[in-house]
Enzyme design. Structure first.
Site, mmCIF file in Angstrom:
data_model
loop_
_atom_site.group_PDB
_atom_site.id
_atom_site.type_symbol
_atom_site.label_atom_id
_atom_site.label_comp_id
_atom_site.label_asym_id
_atom_site.label_seq_id
_atom_site.Cartn_x
_atom_site.Cartn_y
_atom_site.Cartn_z
ATOM 1 N N CYS A 2 -7.056 11.777 15.518
ATOM 2 C CA CYS A 2 -7.614 11.123 14.235
ATOM 3 C C CYS A 2 -9.240 10.907 14.899
ATOM 4 O O CYS A 2 -9.579 10.560 16.006
ATOM 5 C CB CYS A 2 -6.983 9.919 13.886
ATOM 6 N N ARG A 27 -10.894 17.787 16.276
ATOM 7 C CA ARG A 27 -9.800 16.929 17.157
ATOM 8 C C ARG A 27 -8.459 16.979 16.349
ATOM 9 O O ARG A 27 -7.588 16.665 16.744
ATOM 10 C CB ARG A 27 -10.381 15.475 16.813
ATOM 11 N N TRP A 75 -4.530 12.386 11.526
ATOM 12 C CA TRP A 75 -3.400 13.143 12.141
ATOM 13 C C TRP A 75 -1.845 12.343 11.824
ATOM 14 O O TRP A 75 -1.991 11.343 12.707
ATOM 15 C CB TRP A 75 -3.718 13.508 13.289
ATOM 16 N N ASN A 101 -7.230 4.728 14.600
ATOM 17 C CA ASN A 101 -6.602 5.825 15.353
ATOM 18 C C ASN A 101 -5.838 4.854 16.200
ATOM 19 O O ASN A 101 -5.940 3.991 16.995
ATOM 20 C CB ASN A 101 -7.751 6.391 16.251
ATOM 21 N N GLY A 102 -4.661 5.472 16.577
ATOM 22 C CA GLY A 102 -3.615 5.026 17.554
ATOM 23 C C GLY A 102 -2.283 4.787 16.678
ATOM 24 O O GLY A 102 -1.960 5.303 15.717
ATOM 25 N N GLU A 482 -0.531 28.617 31.789
ATOM 26 C CA GLU A 482 -1.672 28.446 30.847
ATOM 27 C C GLU A 482 -1.797 29.660 29.868
ATOM 28 O O GLU A 482 -2.090 29.193 28.565
ATOM 29 C CB GLU A 482 -2.825 28.134 31.755
ATOM 30 N N LYS A 486 -1.705 29.274 25.705
ATOM 31 C CA LYS A 486 -2.852 29.732 25.046
ATOM 32 C C LYS A 486 -2.300 30.557 23.612
ATOM 33 O O LYS A 486 -2.627 30.383 22.600
ATOM 34 C CB LYS A 486 -4.075 30.376 25.698
ATOM 35 N N GLU A 489 -0.167 28.218 21.232
ATOM 36 C CA GLU A 489 -1.081 27.212 20.523
ATOM 37 C C GLU A 489 -1.826 27.926 19.266
ATOM 38 O O GLU A 489 -1.983 27.470 18.269
ATOM 39 C CB GLU A 489 -2.152 26.993 21.401
ATOM 40 N N HIS A 505 17.129 35.246 38.131
ATOM 41 C CA HIS A 505 18.052 33.959 38.120
ATOM 42 C C HIS A 505 18.154 33.685 36.732
ATOM 43 O O HIS A 505 18.535 32.416 36.233
ATOM 44 C CB HIS A 505 17.515 32.811 39.022
ATOM 45 N N LYS A 600 -7.219 17.888 19.360
ATOM 46 C CA LYS A 600 -8.095 18.087 20.681
ATOM 47 C C LYS A 600 -7.847 17.044 21.579
ATOM 48 O O LYS A 600 -7.502 17.222 23.018
ATOM 49 C CB LYS A 600 -9.508 18.204 20.302
#
Length: 605
Positions: A2, A27, A75, A101-102, A482, A486, A489, A505, A600
């Site tokens: 947020c 963000r 968010w 925020n939080g 990574e 990507k 995402e 395996h 973000k």
């Protein structure tokens, strides 16, 4: 996650707040809102909207004027995205406005108590609890009302509060979620990220946890939540407003990928010591005797930072011969870990505010551990909490997914590994070899970026896949992790990463023509082992895209990257796969800079 923006001064506040929200869009958010104090009526006026900032802007009436206001991008945590659940939240008398925020951990308990006292809630959010607590506080000043409310709040918060009866001020507070003050000329600003401030001032004060501030047009003061005055000295932000512009690129992600050669040059600049074949990392606060006493290194990060930590752990083991490993910070503090006094802990975070990493740092500090930070943002919470560390100097990264900061973080780990290695048993010759390799990186990154048209064609070929597998071995495995992250995402293609040695395996059962495999195949001592994995995949009619230092005959396609020293090859091999993910997502019409459900800077658990 947020975003918060606030302003008090003489300017018309609504355009300024909307511009600030636009700078915080990276963000991650699902709704937005703004509230101002109208000087003529002395009342609060609010507009909120589910969706993007542009949707909010379309709803703001022409006569929406004032010189004090706060705004927010949300968010969703408590309650689905909606106009009603958007911030700011007002009390029933429209006197108190709060952005937050939080997460309020005891929101449900407080909600029940307030409802029993006759409070009617308008939203499903935890934040509205804070608004009602402030409105019902019996204190005489806004500062005391906020302090009284915070006494019963459990959880994390970065809040900004306005009150119609105290129109000359904004009160803010921080506990676990960033709050930054912008110091202007007869005007004051507040935000959760410096990006929202940089167009108006470069003088900032970052609040510490447990700290509050009162902003007036011509002054500010800081104090603890218990009321004790604190001393705050403004710092000058390095980055300029132009750093947050798109610079002619279609997306921030593309801009940031294209900046990687310069970013790596920046993290290397002034740090290489040719005389002793080592590097200078002055901010570590770790002398040679202390470094030699380190028996183990534990690296903590989340997401991309965790993957950078995996590569960093490998570099430290190879060059410094210190046992090292990495694990997700979000898991570390909940498994009751053994904190060893001979272990050096390294916290990794692009923003320096990632809550899971920050909480792990605080737990480690409580237990007496030595903690270093590897972060990008100067003055961030982790940078302040850690005993020392190093900045990665990637510059502002606006796109939700990290590219240049990941690359610079891995380079920073290479510098740290070289520094520790030369203190211990790494030879002068090996030190020189690594330094030569580091110096080659910017030019080699430019070579890879010049291959973008070729990679774009490959991405279009693979964009129809429903799922993809990524494999690598030892140095290549974190690169595969990574690259897989990507792709998922920003393209939303399901992707998994495995060590190449683990194929037989279990994962080999998935191989078929419809499931392409991306294989990391460096030209090192495991080349033949990796080629054997390609044989296994081809024997089962699997399609292969290889990233290698030479053409791989068993692969359907090969992206050939420049060769560096074996230890540094992972830095280069990840870059073409950033481009691959980007162009795959572009071919699928995705919103690359703002992927769904992601943020973000993750400042909640």
């Amino acid at each position: 996650m947020c975003g918060i923006v606030g302003y008090i001064g003489k300017r018309d506040v609504a355009p300024l707040l909307l511009e600030g929200l636009q700078r915080l869009e990276y963000r991650g958010y699902d709704s937005a809102g703004v509230v101002i104090n109208s000087p003529k009526s002395g009342a609060l006026k609010m507009v909120k909207a589910k969706g993007r900032v542009r949707d909010l802007e379309a709803r703001v009436p022409k006569r929406f004027t004032g010189t004090t206001g706060i705004a927010h991008t949300r968010w969703a945590t408590h309650g689905a995205p909606s106009d009603v659940n958007s911030h700011p939240h007002l009390d029933p008398e429209n006197k108190v406005a709060v952005v937050h925020n939080g997460i309020v951990d005891n929101a449900a308990e407080l909600r029940v108590k307030l409802e029993a006292e006759g409070v009617v809630f308008a939203s499903e959010t935890d934040t509205e609890v804070i608004t009602h607590l402030i409105a019902r506080a019996q204190a005489d000043t806004l500062e005391e009302k906020v302090r009284e409310a915070l006494k019963v709040i459990e959880g994390t918060y970065g809040i900004a509060v306005m009150h119609a009866d105290f129109a000359d001020r904004i009160v803010v507070a921080r506990n676990g979620s960033p709050v930054i003050l912008g110091i202007g000329e007869k005007e004051m600003l507040v935000a959760s990220d410096v990006a929202a401030l940089i167009a108006h001032t470069r003088q900032v004060v970052t609040l510490n946890d447990g700290e509050m501030a009162t902003l007036k047009a011509d002054d500010f003061r800081t104090y603890t939540t218990s009321g004790t005055r604190t001393t705050a000295t403004p710092e000058t932000v390095e980055w300029e407003a132009a750093s947050y512009d798109m610079g002619g690129h279609e997306t921030y992600m593309h801009k940031e990928m294209s900046e990687q050669a310069d970013a790596v040059d920046r993290v290397l600049r002034g740090r290489i010591d040719d005389r002793f074949s080592t590097v200078h990392l002055g901010g570590l606060n770790l002398d040679a005797r202390e470094a030699r006493g380190v028996r183990r290194i534990k690296i903590l990060g989340c997401g991309t930072s965790y993957h950078a930590g995996l590569i960093g752990a490998g570099l430290i083991e190879e060059l410094a011969r210190i046992p090292a490993d990495a694990e997700p910070a979000s898991e570390f503090r909940y498994r009751n870990p053994v904190v060893d006094p001979d272990t050096l802990y390294i916290a990794v975070s692009q923003s320096g505010e990632t809550y899971d990493v920050l909480a792990a740092v605080q737990e480690l500090k409580r237990k007496g551990a030595r903690v270093l930070g590897v972060v990008n943002v100067v003055g961030s919470a982790i940078a302040r909490e850690a005993d020392g560390g190093t900045y990665v100097h990637a510059g502002p990264e606006v796109c939700v997914v990290s590219t240049k900061c990941f690359t610079n973080t891995v380079v920073a780990f290479a510098l740290l590994a070289l520094h520790l290695g030369r203190i211990r048993d790494l030879s002068v010759a090996d030190g020189k070899r690594i330094i030569e390799g580091l110096r080659k990186l910017p030019e080699q990154i430019s070579e890879i970026l010049a291959m973008e048209p070729e990679i774009e064609k490959l991405a279009k070929e693979y964009a129809g896949a429903q799922s993809m597998m990524f494999i690598g071995r030892v140095r290549g495995y974190p690169v595969a992790l990574e690259a897989s992250l990507k792709l998922k995402e920003i393209s939303y293609i399901h992707a998994e990463a495995y060590p190449a040695s683990e194929l037989k395996h279990g994962p080999l059962a998935l191989i078929e023509p419809a499931l392409p495999t991306v294989a990391i195949v460096p030209d090192d001592d495991l080349l033949e082992k990796n080629r054997a994995a390609l044989e296994e995949i081809k024997a089962r009619s699997g399609r292969i895209l290889a990233v290698a230092h030479r053409e791989q005959e068993k692969a359907d396609h090969t992206i050939v990257v420049p060769k560096n020293e074996d230890e540094l090859d992972p830095i280069l091999m990840g870059i073409p796969l950033q481009l691959f993910a980007y162009h795959t997502a572009l071919a699928m019409g995705r919103d690359i800079d703002k992927p769904r459900n992601l943020a973000k800077s993750v400042t909640v658990e």
